[in-house]
Design a protein around this motif. Structure first.
Motif, PDB file in Angstrom:
ATOM      1  N   PRO A 378       0.800  -1.224   0.000  1.00 21.77           N
ATOM      2  CA  PRO A 378       0.000   0.000   0.000  1.00 21.77           C
ATOM      3  C   PRO A 378       0.833   1.275   0.000  1.00 21.77           C
ATOM      4  N   GLY A 379       2.146   1.149   0.095  1.00 20.07           N
ATOM      5  CA  GLY A 379       3.005   2.315   0.236  1.00 20.07           C
ATOM      6  C   GLY A 379       3.394   2.936  -1.083  1.00 20.07           C
ATOM      7  N   SER A 432       9.440 -12.628   1.845  1.00 22.91           N
ATOM      8  CA  SER A 432      10.291 -11.508   2.272  1.00 22.91           C
ATOM      9  C   SER A 432      10.115 -10.363   1.286  1.00 22.91           C
ATOM     10  N   SER A 433      10.317  -9.147   1.772  1.00 24.57           N
ATOM     11  CA  SER A 433      10.087  -7.962   0.955  1.00 24.57           C
ATOM     12  C   SER A 433      11.042  -6.859   1.375  1.00 24.57           C
ATOM     13  N   THR A 434      11.417  -6.020   0.410  1.00 27.72           N
ATOM     14  CA  THR A 434      12.274  -4.880   0.728  1.00 27.72           C
ATOM     15  C   THR A 434      11.506  -3.749   1.390  1.00 27.72           C
ATOM     16  N   GLN A 435      10.171  -3.779   1.316  1.00 31.25           N
ATOM     17  CA  GLN A 435       9.321  -2.802   1.973  1.00 31.25           C
ATOM     18  C   GLN A 435       8.223  -3.541   2.733  1.00 31.25           C
ATOM     19  N   PRO A 436       7.675  -2.947   3.796  1.00 24.74           N
ATOM     20  CA  PRO A 436       6.596  -3.621   4.523  1.00 24.74           C
ATOM     21  C   PRO A 436       5.381  -3.843   3.632  1.00 24.74           C
ATOM     22  N   ILE A 437       4.891  -5.065   3.595  1.00 22.33           N
ATOM     23  CA  ILE A 437       3.710  -5.404   2.816  1.00 22.33           C
ATOM     24  C   ILE A 437       2.715  -6.138   3.717  1.00 22.33           C
ATOM     25  N   PHE A 438       1.460  -6.192   3.283  1.00 17.06           N
ATOM     26  CA  PHE A 438       0.419  -6.882   4.024  1.00 17.06           C
ATOM     27  C   PHE A 438       0.087  -8.178   3.290  1.00 17.06           C
ATOM     28  N   LEU A 439      -0.050  -9.256   4.065  1.00 16.83           N
ATOM     29  CA  LEU A 439      -0.165 -10.595   3.504  1.00 16.83           C
ATOM     30  C   LEU A 439      -1.399 -11.302   4.050  1.00 16.83           C
ATOM     31  N   THR A 440      -1.914 -12.217   3.261  1.00 18.26           N
ATOM     32  CA  THR A 440      -2.957 -13.121   3.720  1.00 18.26           C
ATOM     33  C   THR A 440      -2.891 -14.393   2.901  1.00 18.26           C
ATOM     34  N   SER A 441      -3.388 -15.490   3.477  1.00 17.15           N
ATOM     35  CA  SER A 441      -3.388 -16.781   2.808  1.00 17.15           C
ATOM     36  C   SER A 441      -4.785 -17.369   2.872  1.00 17.15           C
ATOM     37  N   LEU A 442      -5.161 -18.070   1.814  1.00 13.29           N
ATOM     38  CA  LEU A 442      -6.496 -18.651   1.732  1.00 13.29           C
ATOM     39  C   LEU A 442      -6.377 -20.144   1.449  1.00 13.29           C
ATOM     40  N   TYR A 758       6.719  10.991   6.822  1.00 14.69           N
ATOM     41  CA  TYR A 758       6.414   9.563   6.824  1.00 14.69           C
ATOM     42  C   TYR A 758       5.855   9.166   5.466  1.00 14.69           C
ATOM     43  N   ARG A 759       6.527   8.193   4.864  1.00 11.60           N
ATOM     44  CA  ARG A 759       6.129   7.746   3.531  1.00 11.60           C
ATOM     45  C   ARG A 759       4.721   7.169   3.597  1.00 11.60           C
ATOM     46  N   GLN A 760       3.852   7.658   2.744  1.00 12.03           N
ATOM     47  CA  GLN A 760       2.452   7.241   2.784  1.00 12.03           C
ATOM     48  C   GLN A 760       2.330   5.742   2.553  1.00 12.03           C
ATOM     49  N   GLY A 761       1.547   5.095   3.407  1.00  8.52           N
ATOM     50  CA  GLY A 761       1.250   3.688   3.259  1.00  8.52           C
ATOM     51  C   GLY A 761       2.338   2.744   3.706  1.00  8.52           C
ATOM     52  N   VAL A 762       3.483   3.248   4.133  1.00  8.51           N
ATOM     53  CA  VAL A 762       4.603   2.403   4.543  1.00  8.51           C
ATOM     54  C   VAL A 762       4.563   2.245   6.061  1.00  8.51           C
ATOM     55  N   ALA A 763       4.680   1.008   6.529  1.00  9.16           N
ATOM     56  CA  ALA A 763       4.601   0.729   7.959  1.00  9.16           C
ATOM     57  C   ALA A 763       5.913   1.073   8.651  1.00  9.16           C
ATOM     58  N   CYS A 764       5.836   1.291   9.954  1.00 14.35           N
ATOM     59  CA  CYS A 764       7.025   1.519  10.774  1.00 14.35           C
ATOM     60  C   CYS A 764       7.884   0.257  10.791  1.00 14.35           C
ATOM     61  N   PRO A 765       9.211   0.391  10.918  1.00 11.76           N
ATOM     62  CA  PRO A 765       9.966   1.643  11.063  1.00 11.76           C
ATOM     63  C   PRO A 765      10.402   2.250   9.735  1.00 11.76           C
ATOM     64  N   ARG A 766      10.088   1.568   8.598  1.00 14.35           N
ATOM     65  CA  ARG A 766      10.574   2.035   7.300  1.00 14.35           C
ATOM     66  C   ARG A 766       9.924   3.343   6.867  1.00 14.35           C
TER      67      ARG A 766
END
Length: 1009
Positions: A378-379, A432-442, A758-766
């Motif tokens: 989302p960032g 793994s990701s270079t930026q915080p991402i949101f994940l889900t599994s189905l 603060y970069r929009q949509g990016v989670a802490c601490p990044r």
């Protein structure tokens, strides 16, 4: 000993009853994982998957407990390093019998284990599960339904070795009922909501909260008659979010999706709900409106049908992702969906923070099951994402690399990403990701009869199932350019010459910019609407970089001379400036910039210099705080009434001001030191008429410096202070509780003003980006604290005072950074347009505390809930409120603090030799003293707050103390800072009457990745 001390001060002997003898020592428990539901009904199966991501084997003891806490069975297994156990409960405990209901606990001395549990029936009509739940004293079940074919089962578990008392409260529109229960050690409460609360039906939008005197675990099942069920873990009440992300959402076709929004604050909120296509663009032609504003009353719960909410029409199914935002951290939410033809259903709660490493502890791609994954970025930074599928044996099945552009999502079957993952009954998926991402599994069946939606779990950084597989990297990761500027990019980790693309187009386009085979990128002449993504690909290896194309414009061309500070007032929606006035510059004036860019006066100050300005809201009214550097005062300016008043005296040449997101207090940069003025005293002085002498404030960590502070900002992600000195060659960071500061960047050239964006949509601490004005280098410099000591040029062409303009300001179309080049001959005020790249705070900042202004009813004494990173600091605040059940006019308060010394440390340094560790920061009025008794056990503190001098003063409501804990736990998790029960917290009034405070609440520290 305490009684003798108090009698020596002339106080009543009754005070000696406050502390009773302690005989129980604190011991740290081993690592425990709770699987909160075990049911051996006919044709019902319970599955458990436990994974060991560490480098050593893990010996695990599985214990099945009955609902009354009795032991039903015990099994020991050894899980090899990188290995997994995935078994049915009947396999783990072969002697269990039908009707043996309860729960399962896994104990091990190995920390970092991850797990997953599920249950299903033989006919595959019911199937669901969840990740391992959190422990908390205060839990909430957010999705509670009854009637019209629905029923809700609640499971509340006492995982500890002490009995627990708890109160369950059902809240629904025009309905509120409470009931109490007692749980023996290791016991569980399993109830049907309708039967337990004696109701016939519940309209959509109901919750059940559980308050206990110790840690609890919760899990709920929502059933629909004749169809699949949905399961959700109970959430901690301390989890208050301002942004919700759901990586996978579908509307129309056979799917009905519902969004649950719960407002856990005592104020009504407005939430904005936005549905995006997979590429991040908005659904527009297909809907009536997008986004949609939703009002949620205080403590309210809304259940919204997404197709109806947005006005989708038609029969074709549409997929994308969902975003919910509000201005205050107050929300929790979940997404529930049902496949109408088959009855398959699932629910998933929103994540609090994006992850750079996550794990799904189970993989099922055989016997008619599928496993899908969704990843959302989302960032406003591109993310390089890697998926690894691993078999139960630890064998790596395959690797898939991709790039997620800003605001985009990927949703695929794992067998589409990694074909070798087919035919697996067990295993895991690591991301793994270079930026915080949101994940889900189905998980589900290929026939679509049942579904289960599972969030990811965090995993130690040392677990690397992709070890030995090369990974490409593009540098620089972030480039900031002006229109038509050039930037060379390099790539490492590829075996040959890569192909270069811009926004997915080989060689780029005129609108997004062009790139050659040599990696030299040229920005477009016009600013793109989103950050540009530069990609290097060489066969299966792919990596990306982000380009910000920024436009600068002169806002006020004429010279603004002698400006010493500036700030933006959000409520008034105006920029204010402080500047020297008079023939000799010995006075000051505060002026306001109108939308027409004309300057109008607010107030004037004789024989004064203002070096710091800061807006502050008190009781819904916006004030402007200003430093008086000459007089040593802190001033309160009412911009509406155009009045000015002194509220703090005794400061040493104050300059910069910053609000502290941890405590709500005010940081003041003085001559050679920092001060922190407590929030309670500050509110009293700002809203009332009294002044606050400096003695009622506390020096933050006793930080003393040889130079004066010029620039000051606070990182909302970490709570740490960053500052520049008068020499201008260093950027420093303050370690709040240790009384020290450290150099972060050196060899700067005239660094003065700085601002945290603060970069929009990016989670802490990044999310945190620091911008520094280097006047001697005539530039602005970017530093990202989470990326070590790296710096990069941001913009050129002057540097001076900095101020952030949020979107909606009257001067620019969007957000902007104002730069006042007061040191140049031009003295211009420039605006660097940020579009939608930065904001004033990150989504769901980890600093998440329960404020003392929550109002009755509530506990008399409570710790705040906070978040921190492994190895970082957690500032837990102790607050007092004399609400219902409280005692008025308290002059003494005594209590024991309990914490896990394996997970937390509290520095014992006492630089001022006052008998209290410097890591405990007092915000008490000057007439009160803080006494610390000798520490008898690790993890235990005995404290007394007392007024020794007659006439005795009453203990003020609000924040009293802040404990700066160092987080020792290397992995994410949650645990409590609580009050000791032997003795119970107690207090005394001015007549010496002892009172116990029965209403107390522990605080939870959430350790985030």
């Amino acid at each position: 000993m305490l009684g003798q001390l108090l009698r020596a001060r002339g106080l009543s002997v009754a005070f000696s009853l406050i502390f009773l003898p302690l005989t129980t020592a604190f011991t740290a428990a081993s690592s425990q994982l709770d699987f909160p539901r075990l049911s051996l009904e006919e044709d019902t199966f319970n599955g458990i998957a436990l994974f060991n991501p560490t480098a050593a084997e893990a010996r695990v003891t599985f214990t099945a407990y009955g609902l009354s806490g009795e032991v039903l069975g015990v099994t020991q297994l050894v899980i090899p390093a990188g290995g997994q156990v995935a078994q049915l409960a009947s396999e783990l405990f072969p002697l269990l019998r039908q009707g043996d209901d309860g729960w399962i606990q896994a104990s091990s001395s190995t920390r970092g284990l991850t797990g997953f549990f599920l249950f299903l029936d033989r006919g595959l009509r019911e199937f669901d599960g969840a990740e391992l739940p959190v422990r908390s004293r205060s839990l909430v079940f957010n999705d509670v339904r009854a009637g019209s074919g629905f029923s809700t089962e609640l499971n509340v578990v006492n995982p500890g070795t002490e009995p627990r008392s708890l109160t369950l409260t059902l809240s629904a529109p025009q309905l509120k009922r409470s009931s109490s229960a007692e749980l023996a050690p290791k016991a569980a409460l399993r109830v049907d909501v309708a039967e337990f609360f004696e109701i016939d039906a519940l309209t959509a939008g109901a919750t059940v909260t559980t308050e206990g005197d110790g840690e609890l675990v919760g899990f709920e099942l929502v059933r629909f008659e004749g169809a699949d069920l949905a399961g959700l873990n109970a959430r901690s009440l301390g989890e208050r979010l301002n942004t919700l992300y759901f990586p996978q959402v579908a509307v129309l076709g056979p799917i009905r999706s519902q969004l649950g929004l719960v407002n856990h604050s005592d104020q009504p909120i407005t939430a904005w709900v936005t549905i995006h296509r997979p590429d991040g663009s908005l659904f527009l032609a297909e809907v009536d409106q997008n986004p949609v504003s939703i009002a949620v009353e205080a403590g309210g719960n809304r259940l919204l049908d997404l197709a109806r909410l947005f006005g989708f029409a038609g029969s074709e199914a549409m997929q994308g992702w969902l975003e919910v935002t509000t201005s205050q951290p107050s929300m929790q939410g979940y997404l529930s969906y049902r496949v109408e033809p088959t009855g398959a259903a699932a629910s998933v709660a929103s994540g609090t923070q994006g992850l750079t490493r996550g794990i799904f502890s189970h993989l099922a791609t055989t016997r008619g099951f599928f496993t899908g994954v969704a990843a959302l970025n989302p960032g406003r930074l591109a993310a390089d994402v890697r998926f690894v599928a691993q078999a139960r044996s630890g064998q790596r099945l395959g690797v898939f690399d991709t790039v997620l552009p800003p605001r985009s999502r990927l949703s695929r079957l794992i067998t589409e990403l990694i074909p070798a993952a087919a035919g697996q009954d067990g295993g895991l998926i690591w991301v793994s990701s270079t930026q915080p991402i949101f994940l889900t599994s189905l998980f589900g069946t290929n026939q679509g009869s049942v579904l289960a939606n599972i969030p990811p779990q965090t995993v130690p950084a040392a677990f690397r199932p992709d070890s030995g597989v090369a990974r490409a990297r593009v540098s620089p990761e972030l480039a900031v350019l002006g229109p038509s500027d050039e930037q060379p990019f390099e790539v490492a980790g590829t075996s040959g010459a890569p192909e270069w693309s811009v926004d997915g187009i080989l060689g780029g386009t005129l609108l997004a910019g062009l790139i050659g085979s040599d990696g030299v990128y040229q920005a477009p002449p016009a600013v793109p609407s989103l950050p540009v993504v530069v990609t290097a690909r060489e066969e299966a290896e792919i990596a990306s970089a982000t380009v910000d194309v920024l436009q600068q414009q002169v806002l006020i061309p004429e010279r603004l001379s002698a400006v010493t500070a500036m700030a933006f007032l959000p409520q008034r929606n105006r920029l204010v400036l402080a500047r020297s006035s008079g023939d000799d510059g010995s006075s000051a004036e505060i002026v306001e910039l109108q939308p027409s860019l004309q300057i109008s006066p607010l107030v004037s100050l004789a024989s004064e210099r203002v070096s710091g300005l800061l807006p502050m809201e008190i009781a819904g009214r916006e004030y402007l705080l200003a430093t008086g550097s000459v007089s040593g005062r802190l001033l309160r300016i009412d911009p509406q009434a155009k009045t000015i008043r002194t509220i703090v005296t005794g400061l040493a040449s104050p300059r910069s001001l910053q609000l502290d997101p941890l405590t709500g207090g005010l940081f003041v940069a003085e001559q050679g030191r920092f001060s922190l003025l407590p929030r309670v005293s500050l509110e009293r002085s700002v809203a009332g008429s009294e002044e606050v002498p400096l003695s009622s404030g506390a020096l933050i960590g006793k930080v003393r410096l040889d130079e004066d502070v010029v620039g000051l900002t606070v990182d909302r992600c970490s709570g740490e202070l960053y500052f520049t000195l008068s020499s201008g060659d260093l950027l420093l960071r303050s370690r709040r509780s240790e009384g020290e500061s450290e150099s972060v960047l050196a060899a700067l050239r005239g660094a003065a003003s700085l601002v945290a964006l603060y970069r929009q949509g990016v989670a802490c601490p990044r999310a945190t980006h620091l911008l520094l004005a280097e006047a001697a280098a005539d530039r602005l410099t970017l530093h990202v604290p989470s990326r070590s000591r790296r710096i990069s040029p941001w913009t050129h062409g002057g540097a001076g005072l900095l101020s952030f303009l949020p979107s909606g300001n009257p001067y620019r179309e969007g957000a902007a950074l104002l730069v006042l080049d007061e040191g140049t001959a031009a003295g211009q005020l420039r605006a660097v347009d940020l579009q939608d790249l930065y904001g004033e705070r990150p989504p769901n900042p980890p600093i998440n505390r329960l404020k003392s202004e929550a109002g009755p009813p509530g506990p008399d004494l409570f710790f705040s809930n906070v978040s921190a990173q492994p190895g970082g600091l957690a500032a837990v605040t102790l607050a007092y409120r004399a609400g219902p059940g409280g005692a008025d006019a308290l002059t003494t308060l005594a209590f024991t603090v309990r914490y896990d010394p394996v997970r937390l440390s509290l520095a014992t340094r006492d630089a001022d030799a006052d008998g209290v560790p410097d890591a405990i920061q007092s915000t008490l009025p000057a007439e009160f003293e803080l006494l610390a008794l000798p520490q008898v056990d690790p993890g235990r503190l005995d404290l007394v707050l007392v007024d020794f001098e007659r006439p005795f003063s009453a203990l003020p409501e609000g924040d009293l103390l802040t404990f700066h804990f160092r987080v020792l736990q290397p992995d994410p998790g949650s645990f409590d800072v609580s009050f000791g029960s032997r003795p119970m917290p107690s207090a005394a009034n001015s007549q010496g009457q002892v009172r116990r405070l029965d209403e107390t609440r522990a605080g939870t520290i959430f350790v985030l990745p």
